[in-house]
Write a protein that holds these residues in place. Structure first.
Motif, mmCIF file in Angstrom:
data_model
loop_
_atom_site.group_PDB
_atom_site.id
_atom_site.type_symbol
_atom_site.label_atom_id
_atom_site.label_comp_id
_atom_site.label_asym_id
_atom_site.label_seq_id
_atom_site.Cartn_x
_atom_site.Cartn_y
_atom_site.Cartn_z
ATOM 1 N N TRP A 154 0.698 -1.104 -0.041
ATOM 2 C CA TRP A 154 -0.091 0.100 0.148
ATOM 3 C C TRP A 154 0.915 1.256 0.184
ATOM 4 O O TRP A 154 0.547 2.169 -0.647
ATOM 5 C CB TRP A 154 -0.950 0.046 1.444
ATOM 6 N N ARG A 155 2.084 1.236 0.866
ATOM 7 C CA ARG A 155 2.779 2.530 1.017
ATOM 8 C C ARG A 155 3.746 2.693 -0.218
ATOM 9 O O ARG A 155 4.280 3.705 -0.242
ATOM 10 C CB ARG A 155 3.501 2.194 2.273
ATOM 11 N N LYS A 156 3.699 1.752 -0.846
ATOM 12 C CA LYS A 156 4.350 2.041 -2.232
ATOM 13 C C LYS A 156 3.622 2.128 -3.629
ATOM 14 O O LYS A 156 4.280 2.363 -4.791
ATOM 15 C CB LYS A 156 5.423 0.350 -2.705
ATOM 16 N N GLY A 157 2.283 2.053 -3.350
ATOM 17 C CA GLY A 157 1.169 2.288 -4.412
ATOM 18 C C GLY A 157 0.850 3.814 -4.691
ATOM 19 O O GLY A 157 1.137 4.546 -3.777
ATOM 20 N N TYR A 158 -0.011 4.012 -5.584
ATOM 21 C CA TYR A 158 -0.664 5.170 -5.737
ATOM 22 C C TYR A 158 -2.075 5.175 -5.504
ATOM 23 O O TYR A 158 -2.880 4.314 -6.087
ATOM 24 C CB TYR A 158 -0.250 5.609 -7.261
ATOM 25 N N TYR A 159 -2.604 5.856 -4.467
ATOM 26 C CA TYR A 159 -4.023 5.675 -3.834
ATOM 27 C C TYR A 159 -4.512 6.918 -3.552
ATOM 28 O O TYR A 159 -4.159 7.597 -2.391
ATOM 29 C CB TYR A 159 -4.069 4.526 -2.583
ATOM 30 N N PRO A 160 -5.260 7.750 -4.320
ATOM 31 C CA PRO A 160 -5.848 8.834 -4.187
ATOM 32 C C PRO A 160 -6.727 8.948 -2.937
ATOM 33 O O PRO A 160 -7.643 7.971 -2.691
ATOM 34 C CB PRO A 160 -6.579 9.257 -5.360
ATOM 35 N N VAL B 244 3.636 9.801 -11.330
ATOM 36 C CA VAL B 244 3.054 10.539 -9.994
ATOM 37 C C VAL B 244 4.181 10.871 -9.191
ATOM 38 O O VAL B 244 5.153 10.017 -9.110
ATOM 39 C CB VAL B 244 1.952 9.652 -9.402
ATOM 40 N N THR B 245 4.246 12.144 -8.893
ATOM 41 C CA THR B 245 5.723 12.531 -8.049
ATOM 42 C C THR B 245 5.064 13.109 -6.712
ATOM 43 O O THR B 245 4.265 14.018 -6.446
ATOM 44 C CB THR B 245 6.389 13.773 -8.780
ATOM 45 N N TRP B 246 5.683 12.581 -5.599
ATOM 46 C CA TRP B 246 5.304 12.839 -4.429
ATOM 47 C C TRP B 246 6.071 13.963 -3.907
ATOM 48 O O TRP B 246 7.208 14.082 -4.064
ATOM 49 C CB TRP B 246 5.286 11.649 -3.375
ATOM 50 N N ARG B 247 5.337 15.108 -2.993
ATOM 51 C CA ARG B 247 6.201 16.098 -2.392
ATOM 52 C C ARG B 247 7.261 15.913 -1.407
ATOM 53 O O ARG B 247 8.252 16.527 -1.542
ATOM 54 C CB ARG B 247 5.095 17.091 -1.785
ATOM 55 N N ASN B 248 7.026 14.725 -0.865
ATOM 56 C CA ASN B 248 8.008 14.193 0.109
ATOM 57 C C ASN B 248 8.931 13.302 -0.395
ATOM 58 O O ASN B 248 10.027 12.568 0.490
ATOM 59 C CB ASN B 248 7.501 13.559 1.598
ATOM 60 N N GLY B 249 8.976 13.129 -1.709
ATOM 61 C CA GLY B 249 10.105 12.131 -2.312
ATOM 62 C C GLY B 249 9.456 11.159 -2.903
ATOM 63 O O GLY B 249 8.479 10.540 -2.486
ATOM 64 N N GLY B 250 9.857 10.489 -3.934
ATOM 65 C CA GLY B 250 9.594 9.298 -4.745
ATOM 66 C C GLY B 250 8.589 9.530 -5.772
ATOM 67 O O GLY B 250 8.150 10.587 -5.783
ATOM 68 N N SER B 251 8.600 8.545 -6.657
ATOM 69 C CA SER B 251 7.486 8.747 -7.837
ATOM 70 C C SER B 251 7.205 7.444 -8.414
ATOM 71 O O SER B 251 7.818 6.534 -8.084
ATOM 72 C CB SER B 251 8.366 9.652 -9.153
ATOM 73 N N LEU B 252 6.246 7.348 -9.216
ATOM 74 C CA LEU B 252 5.692 6.201 -9.535
ATOM 75 C C LEU B 252 5.122 6.472 -11.153
ATOM 76 O O LEU B 252 4.390 7.382 -11.419
ATOM 77 C CB LEU B 252 4.689 5.498 -8.709
ATOM 78 N N LEU C 164 -2.633 16.373 -5.711
ATOM 79 C CA LEU C 164 -3.789 15.575 -5.210
ATOM 80 C C LEU C 164 -3.293 15.020 -3.995
ATOM 81 O O LEU C 164 -2.221 14.653 -3.897
ATOM 82 C CB LEU C 164 -4.048 14.445 -6.158
ATOM 83 N N VAL C 165 -4.357 14.953 -2.896
ATOM 84 C CA VAL C 165 -3.808 14.101 -1.784
ATOM 85 C C VAL C 165 -4.062 12.514 -1.812
ATOM 86 O O VAL C 165 -4.996 12.302 -2.355
ATOM 87 C CB VAL C 165 -5.000 14.577 -0.771
ATOM 88 N N ALA D 277 0.563 14.847 -3.814
ATOM 89 C CA ALA D 277 1.426 14.497 -5.070
ATOM 90 C C ALA D 277 0.870 15.199 -6.175
ATOM 91 O O ALA D 277 -0.119 15.797 -6.398
ATOM 92 C CB ALA D 277 1.291 13.049 -5.390
ATOM 93 N N THR D 278 1.843 15.465 -7.289
ATOM 94 C CA THR D 278 1.834 16.057 -8.542
ATOM 95 C C THR D 278 1.459 14.776 -9.667
ATOM 96 O O THR D 278 2.406 13.978 -9.636
ATOM 97 C CB THR D 278 2.878 16.788 -8.985
ATOM 98 N N VAL D 279 0.390 15.017 -10.084
ATOM 99 C CA VAL D 279 0.034 13.888 -11.167
ATOM 100 C C VAL D 279 -0.733 14.576 -12.359
ATOM 101 O O VAL D 279 -1.100 15.490 -12.442
ATOM 102 C CB VAL D 279 -1.385 12.854 -10.344
ATOM 103 N N PRO D 280 -0.615 13.503 -13.535
ATOM 104 C CA PRO D 280 -0.719 13.877 -14.873
ATOM 105 C C PRO D 280 -2.628 14.092 -14.740
ATOM 106 O O PRO D 280 -3.029 13.285 -13.904
ATOM 107 C CB PRO D 280 -0.421 12.749 -15.638
#
Length: 297
Positions: free
Chosen positions: A58-64, A106-114, A150-151, A157-160
């Motif tokens: 869950w913590r590695k995925g993208y869940y709006p 998807v790029t997270w504000r606190n680091g990491g992307s997917l 988006l939260v 996160a910044t998302v397309p």
């Protein structure tokens, strides 16, 4: 007795009631002790998820954790436009681009992307325009690929996103252009049949406060009670919400399933902790499954 299936079958009734407005109640960890029939189940759900492979996935995925459709910033100019948006009643007067881009990041504000598959403009539009009804309608005249914030379960996160031009509005309607990650297999199953005065399934997550110190959920209740209540159990890895009803009344009751917004206050910010439904043993779903941005669950 109420089962998950019977609750699901009555969901459309609940959603119809929601559109008319249903009030809000507040619950929190400083309220009275949880109802005895919810306490043990909440601990079971927390223990199953905390530190599990499912929680790690869950913590590695993208869940709006917010709506994937965002109206124009200056919406709405009148009641007709507001009604059209609520009914998902749009009209396309123009061409939508055929993007050759097949993936989005998807790029997270606190680091990491997917990197995830990118939804085309036509597909994205169909998730917004879901009603073929007479006026009022909102008119879409075009679209371009951009981004939005988006939260998510991992923070902002910044998302397309597809930016749809809406006639009469200076800013676009935004529709997130990537789908959520697949939900990992929950480490615990749903609760068995429970009395209606015991544990109830939550409808969905409505909103997470900007500071993460509260969440707003839609909680189910019936026609012969004083409304829903939500107990909360917080651990280092999860926040387990237990929906139940209060003030059960005797007498003839209708079978409709109702829902009301409940604000749940937390002792500390939600952050990346899982928000779990004690009844289902799964993360609380975000979004109306039949709406413009269906839940990941």
């Amino acid at each position: 007795m109420r089962t998950t299936a019977s609750r699901t079958a009555l969901l459309l009734t609940a959603l119809a009631l929601l559109t008319a407005g249903c009030g809000t109640v507040t619950a929190g960890s400083d309220d009275a002790d949880p109802a005895p029939e919810t306490k043990d189940r909440a601990h079971e759900v927390a223990e199953a998820w905390d530190g599990s492979p499912a929680a790690d996935a869950w913590r590695k995925g993208y869940y709006p954790m917010a709506d994937a459709v965002q109206p124009p910033e200056d919406a709405f100019h009148n009641e007709d436009d507001k009604e059209a948006y609520g009914r998902q009643n749009f009209e396309l007067r123009g061409d939508l681009p055929d993007s050759k881009q097949r993936e989005g990041k998807v790029t997270w504000r606190n680091g990491g992307s997917l990197t995830l598959p990118l939804m085309g403009a036509q597909e994205a539009y169909k998730t917004v325009d879901r009603t073929d009804a007479p006026a009022p309608r909102l008119v879409v005249t075009g679209a371009k690929l951009g981004e939005t914030t988006l939260v998510t379960s991992r923070g902002p996160a910044t998302v397309p996103a597809w930016l749809f031009t809406v006639e009469g509005y200076d800013t676009p309607l935004k529709r997130v252009a990537v789908k959520p990650s697949k939900l990992p297999e929950p480490p615990i199953g749903p609760a068995r049949d429970t009395p209606s005065e015991g544990l109830w399934e939550l409808n969905r997550l409505v909103e997470t406060a900007a500071d993460g110190r509260s969440v707003t959920v839609l909680a189910h209740h019936g026609s012969c009670d004083d409304g829903p209540a939500v107990d909360v159990l917080e651990t280092d890895g999860s926040v387990v919400l237990s929906g139940h009803v209060v003030g059960m009344k005797d007498g003839p009751c209708t079978s409709d399933l109702r829902a009301k917004k409940v604000i749940v206050e937390l002792d500390r910010p939600l952050a990346d902790r899982l928000l779990l439904d004690a009844f289902t043993g799964r993360p609380v779903p975000q979004g109306n499954p039949d709406g413009p941005s269906g839940s990941w669950s």
